[in-house]
Scaffold this motif. Structure first.
Motif, PDB file in Angstrom:
ATOM      1  N   ASP A   1       0.817  -1.209   0.000  1.00 60.67           N
ATOM      2  CA  ASP A   1       0.000   0.000   0.000  1.00 60.67           C
ATOM      3  C   ASP A   1       0.856   1.268   0.000  1.00 60.67           C
ATOM      4  O   ASP A   1       0.515   2.251  -0.640  1.00 60.67           O
TER       5      ASP A   1
ATOM      6  N   GLY B   1      -2.016 -10.563  -0.692  1.00 60.77           N
ATOM      7  CA  GLY B   1      -3.317 -10.050  -0.255  1.00 60.77           C
ATOM      8  C   GLY B   1      -3.903 -10.867   0.883  1.00 60.77           C
ATOM      9  O   GLY B   1      -4.455 -10.316   1.845  1.00 60.77           O
TER      10      GLY B   1
ATOM     11  N   GLN C   1      -1.933 -10.010   4.012  1.00 62.73           N
ATOM     12  CA  GLN C   1      -2.308  -8.684   4.519  1.00 62.73           C
ATOM     13  C   GLN C   1      -3.629  -8.741   5.267  1.00 62.73           C
ATOM     14  O   GLN C   1      -3.761  -8.180   6.361  1.00 62.73           O
TER      15      GLN C   1
END
Length: 196
Positions: A112, A161, A164
């Motif tokens: 990010d 992903g 995360q």
């Protein structure tokens, strides 16, 4: 005044890069100031500029280094072929990796923020990721690794992903179930197109 040789300067630079890599993954790039990074490395703030032009320069270097280490210590060390791919997936989507931010994957920890970094940092990230996925693609399709490059990138995206999201959840049981499902999804992706 004491003069240090090139080897000392190189070792000091390496220590800063490794320390910054861990701290960035633990606290984020924006959450890691130069003074904190230098204190972690056991150095003064003034020593920073003997090694880096700016924090952005260090960020670029540390991200590149973290990806290189991941390619060398995870992908290159895995068993050959499908067994090695499964080894990578299971280690990546493990509770140990989920709970080890500072020692874990730079992708899951920093994606990010990398998207908001300078073009130079994003290019260093891209270059490092390409080395990583090329290693994975070579295991997916040893005879034609370039044909598996996008699939390897998709696998990395799925794993990063999932990790995360598992790190963000406060419900540890749900996070564990998510990691298990992520493993199943990743293995299904690996097997897609290989069934008779």
């Amino acid at each position: 005044m004491v003069r240090y040789g090139k080897e000392h300067k190189s070792e000091t630079r390496r220590r800063i890069i490794e320390t910054a890599g861990r701290r960035f993954k633990q606290d984020g790039i924006d959450g890691s100031g130069v003074s904190t990074l230098m204190k972690d490395a056991g150095l003064t703030n003034g020593a920073f500029y003997a090694h880096f032009e700016s924090k952005d320069d260090l960020v670029t270097t540390a991200i590149s280094d973290q990806l290189k280490v991941q390619a060398e210590s995870v992908v290159a060390q895995a068993a050959p072929g499908r067994a090695g791919l499964e080894q990578i997936v299971r280690a990546y989507l493990s509770p140990l990796h989920r709970d080890s931010l500072g020692d874990g994957c730079p992708n899951a920890a920093l994606l990010d923020e990398i998207g908001r970094c300078t073009d130079t940092t994003r290019q260093a990230y891209t270059d490092g990721v390409l080395v990583l996925i090329d290693g994975i693609a070579a295991r997916m399709a040893p005879d034609a690794p370039s044909s598996a490059r996008v699939k390897a990138l998709s696998l990395l995206g799925l794993m990063a992903g999932t990790l995360q999201l598992a790190r963000a959840l406060t419900d540890s049981q749900l996070a564990h179930e998510l990691l298990d499902q992520g493993i199943s999804n990743a293995l299904a992706l690996l097997d897609a197109g290989h069934r008779v």
